[in-house]
Each structure stands twice: as structure tokens, then as C-alpha cells.
Design an enzyme around this catalytic site. Structure first.
Site, PDB file in Angstrom:
ATOM      1  N   HIS A 149       0.839  -1.197   0.000  1.00 30.89           N
ATOM      2  CA  HIS A 149       0.000   0.000   0.000  1.00 30.89           C
ATOM      3  C   HIS A 149       0.883   1.259   0.000  1.00 30.89           C
ATOM      4  O   HIS A 149       0.726   2.147  -0.844  1.00 30.89           O
ATOM      5  CB  HIS A 149      -0.909  -0.040   1.236  1.00 30.89           C
ATOM      6  CG  HIS A 149      -1.767   1.173   1.427  1.00 30.89           C
ATOM      7  ND1 HIS A 149      -3.116   1.152   1.242  1.00 30.89           N
ATOM      8  CD2 HIS A 149      -1.471   2.443   1.785  1.00 30.89           C
ATOM      9  CE1 HIS A 149      -3.614   2.347   1.487  1.00 30.89           C
ATOM     10  NE2 HIS A 149      -2.623   3.161   1.821  1.00 30.89           N
ATOM     11  N   GLU A 150       1.844   1.288   0.917  1.00 38.48           N
ATOM     12  CA  GLU A 150       2.713   2.466   1.033  1.00 38.48           C
ATOM     13  C   GLU A 150       3.636   2.604  -0.180  1.00 38.48           C
ATOM     14  O   GLU A 150       3.898   3.707  -0.650  1.00 38.48           O
ATOM     15  CB  GLU A 150       3.540   2.404   2.323  1.00 38.48           C
ATOM     16  CG  GLU A 150       2.719   2.468   3.602  1.00 38.48           C
ATOM     17  CD  GLU A 150       1.787   3.661   3.666  1.00 38.48           C
ATOM     18  OE1 GLU A 150       2.130   4.735   3.112  1.00 38.48           O
ATOM     19  OE2 GLU A 150       0.697   3.525   4.241  1.00 38.48           O
TER      20      GLU A 150
ATOM     21  N   HIS B 247       1.810   4.342  -2.977  1.00 39.64           N
ATOM     22  CA  HIS B 247       1.858   5.814  -2.829  1.00 39.64           C
ATOM     23  C   HIS B 247       3.212   6.333  -3.298  1.00 39.64           C
ATOM     24  O   HIS B 247       3.310   7.319  -4.027  1.00 39.64           O
ATOM     25  CB  HIS B 247       1.750   6.213  -1.351  1.00 39.64           C
ATOM     26  CG  HIS B 247       0.381   6.098  -0.754  1.00 39.64           C
ATOM     27  ND1 HIS B 247      -0.719   6.722  -1.268  1.00 39.64           N
ATOM     28  CD2 HIS B 247      -0.056   5.454   0.363  1.00 39.64           C
ATOM     29  CE1 HIS B 247      -1.778   6.462  -0.497  1.00 39.64           C
ATOM     30  NE2 HIS B 247      -1.407   5.676   0.489  1.00 39.64           N
TER      31      HIS B 247
ATOM     32  N   ASP C  13      -5.693   8.796   3.604  1.00 40.01           N
ATOM     33  CA  ASP C  13      -5.768   8.934   2.142  1.00 40.01           C
ATOM     34  C   ASP C  13      -7.095   9.560   1.700  1.00 40.01           C
ATOM     35  O   ASP C  13      -7.121  10.438   0.837  1.00 40.01           O
ATOM     36  CB  ASP C  13      -5.619   7.564   1.473  1.00 40.01           C
ATOM     37  CG  ASP C  13      -4.273   6.936   1.803  1.00 40.01           C
ATOM     38  OD1 ASP C  13      -3.339   7.690   2.142  1.00 40.01           O
ATOM     39  OD2 ASP C  13      -4.172   5.702   1.738  1.00 40.01           O
TER      40      ASP C  13
END
Ligand SMILES: [Zn+2]
Length: 373
Positions: free
Chosen positions: A67-68, A71, A166
Site C-alpha cells: 500500500h505504502e 503511494h 488517504d
């Protein structure tokens, strides 16, 4: 972040684990192996339970990391560097080098994480359905379904419209795009963060009162975290965006009243503190500023010695954390003010004292600023 260890590097980004994350890792493994598996799959051996629990905890770790990373990769692609990713108790943070300078970039970076989580969730969900069709063993389908659920939660939780989550960033980007004003957008998105934080806290209390204590406590923690994070990210924005542009020269109180280092504390209390009603004063010795004295430092000496002790004895001597230049930004002054124990900085032009900035000055400024906006 404090108490973090670097475990590796991906695409030039340091991957860091905060100690608090190890607690989650332990808790997840323990809960699965000792409670969830025995209740649902009593026929599994303890070896199978513990190893599967550990694999699932690692999968949780991998999900947050992906997930990170998502980004980060988008951010780097848009020209905003990412130094490191830290995984901590509530998930992860990708430390982007600076805030995006336009709303579309912010939107793309913000949405990338939840999109990745959603994609993993859908893929693993489809996989687990297919596997159960061919009657694959449970110790294969159970972890895959777990990964699907974890990623679904990651996607939805992060899309809560509470800045700095987010979803809050997406909200901020939308308002920013519509109104053309990042400050207004941040204020609204942070306020939403505060409200959602409280809602989650109340939900947690409700859960705890209705018997679901462990989940309830988690919700309270997470709600509190969102609430705090939204407030501090708004304050950071004010500090950097507004105070970063103002020079100390425009902000300071000029020509502060100084105290001579050789007078007694008793005289200082009577002739300065009671008279001018300030709680601290720059101290001069032979026309040179040597430091600063405040009420706390005076109170730390015995009252009956005030008559015989000179001010110099309780003066906090000049050091880097007490001094700014008139050309420094207020943000820089603020950093020092909130770090040093005096709650003030002296503004020095070379050896000459030209002003003083106090914590109260800054808080008043923020208060007035908020009233005007
Ligand atoms: Zn995210």
C-alpha cells in the site's frame, strides 16, 4: 520516527519498522494461533497453527508495505521524492519529501495506496473462491481469504475522508481543485478528520459497552489517533505555509526591557516583574546580552536568598536554542520556542538585541489568524 529499525531498501526508499509495529506483529500471530485457529480449526496441530499465524502476520505486513510503496512509486513518478516508509502500530507512512504543489498530483498519490489494497483484495478474493471450488485444503484457502479481508479493510479504512488519511487527502485535493486554496481545503479536510476521529471513538466506546471490549479499545485508539493527526497536520500546515514566509523582524516585539545581571533577584521581582508584568527578561551585563531569565528559574531558588543572589546566577546563558536572527522565518523561531525551556527566543542582529518572540505571541497570532479566516 523514534525507535525504528531499517530493514531494507526498495527502489531507493528505506523501509523502516517502528517498535510499535512489532507489538502488532506479535499480537496478530498470538491471537490467530491461540484463539482464532483453535476455535475454528481445532484439528490443526500447534505447529500448523503457529506457522500459519506467522505467515498471515507477514502477509499483513506485506499488504501495508505494498500500500505504502504504491503511494511512493506514484509520488516519485510525479517528481516528489520519497525518503523512507515507516510501518508502525496503525499501519504505515510514506515520508514524501514535500507536499504536492497541485491538487491533481495529491489526488493521484493519495488514491494509489487504497487502489493497490483494493486490487490485492479482489485478486485474492477471486483466488480463494476458485480454490474452494477445486476443494483446496483449508490451510491454503484460509490465509488467502485473510489477505483479501485485510486488504479490503486497508482500502476502506484509508478512504475515510479524514485528513491526513488517504480519503482525507482525496477530499482535500477535491476542495483544493474546486476552490483553488490549499489552506481552506486543509482546514475542511482536517475538521472532517477531527469529526471522524470522535465518531470512531464513540463507536469504540459503544462496542466496549456492548461487550466487544477488545475491538472497542482498538476503535478508541484509532479514533484518537485520527483526531490528533488531523489537528497536528493542520497546525503543521499553518506553521510551514504561513510562518515559513513571515520574517521574525515583522513579528517580534521590539526593544524588550532588559535586566542588569548584577541586581538582586528581589529587586528584579519588585522593579521589573511586578512593574512590567512580563514573565521573562533578557539579561545584560556591561551592555552585552548574556542570556534570559524567567519566573520559573527565579522560583527554583530559595525565596529567602533572593535578597543576596544576583540575577546572573539564575540566567539561562545564551545558546543556539535561545537566539534567532531578524531575517529568520517565524517557523524557525517557533521550532526553538517550543523546544527550549524558556518559551521565548531573543532576536539578535549580530551582538545587538533587537527584539523578542514568545510562545504567547505565536499562539495569539494563530488565534487571530483563525478568527480572521
Ligand atoms: Zn495510504
Amino acid at each position: 520516527m523514534k525507535n525504528s529499525i531499517t530493514i531494507g531498501k526498495v527502489k531507493g526508499i528505506d523501509i523502516e519498522i517502528n517498535i510499535s509495529w512489532l507489538v502488532v506483529f506479535g499480537l496478530v500471530t498470538f491471537t490467530l494461533a491461540m484463539s482464532f485457529f483453535p476455535a475454528n480449526y481445532p484439528e490443526w496441530s500447534s505447529f500448523a497453527r503457529w506457522s500459519l499465524a506467522a505467515i498471515m502476520a507477514i502477509a499483513l505486513f506485506g499488504s501495508v508495505l505494498l500500500h505504502e510503496l504504491s503511494h511512493s512509486v506514484v509520488s516519485i513518478g510525479l517528481g516528489i521524492d520519497v525518503k523512507k516508509i515507516t510501518l508502525f502500530i496503525f499501519g504505515g507512512v510514506a515520508q514524501i519529501e514535500r507536499e504536492p504543489d497541485d491538487p491533481v498530483k495529491e489526488l493521484k498519490i493519495a488514491i494509489a495506496g487504497p487502489m493497490m489494497s483494493l486490487a490485492i483484495a479482489i485478486t485474492t478474493l477471486v483466488a480463494s473462491r476458485l480454490l474452494s471450488l477445486v476443494e483446496a485444503p483449508e490451510f491454503v484457502t484460509v490465509p488467502i481469504t485473510y489477505i483479501a479481508n485485510v486488504n479490503l479493510i486497508l482500502a476502506f479504512f484509508n478512504m475515510i475522508p479524514a485528513f491526513p488519511l488517504d480519503g482525507g487527502r482525496v477530499l482535500r485535493a477535491a476542495i483544493w481543485k474546486a476552490k483553488g486554496d490549499i489552506e481552506v481545503a486543509t482546514r475542511i479536510a482536517s475538521a472532517a478528520g477531527g469529526v471522524f476521529g470522535y465518531l470512531i471513538i464513540f463507536l469504540g466506546i459503544f462496542l466496549a459497552l456492548t461487550g466487544n471490549i477488545v475491538n472497542g479499545i482498538w476503535f478508541v485508539f484509532i479514533g484518537w489517533f485520527i483526531n490528533q493527526a488531523s489537528q497536528s497536520s493542520y497546525q503543521n500546515l499553518i506553521v510551514n505555509d504561513i510562518f515559513g514566509k513571515i520574517k521574525v523582524r515583522k513579528f517580534m516585539s521590539e526593544n524588550p526591557v532588559t535586566v542588569n545581571s548584577s541586581i538582586s533577584i528581589k529587586d528584579m521581582v519588585e522593579d521589573y516583574i511586578y512593574k512590567y508584568k512580563y514573565s521573562s527578561f533578557p539579561v545584560k551585563s556591561r551592555d552585552r546580552v548574556i542570556g534570559i531569565v524567567n519566573i520559573e528559574r527565579i522560583k527554583s531558588t530559595q525565596r529567602d536568598s533572593w535578597e543576596y543572589t544576583d540575577v546572573e546566577a539564575v540566567t539561562e546563558k545564551l545558546n543556539e536554542s535561545l537566539v534567532v536572527s531578524p531575517e529568520d522565518s517565524v517557523a524557525e523561531a517557533m521550532n526553538k520556542i517550543f523546544r527550549n525551556e524558556i518559551g521565548r527566543v531573543l532576536v539578535m542582529d549580530g551582538d545587538t538585541l533587537v527584539g523578542i518572540v514568545s510562545r504567547t505571541d505565536i499562539l495569539n497570532h494563530i488565534r487571530i489568524y483563525n478568527q480572521l479566516h
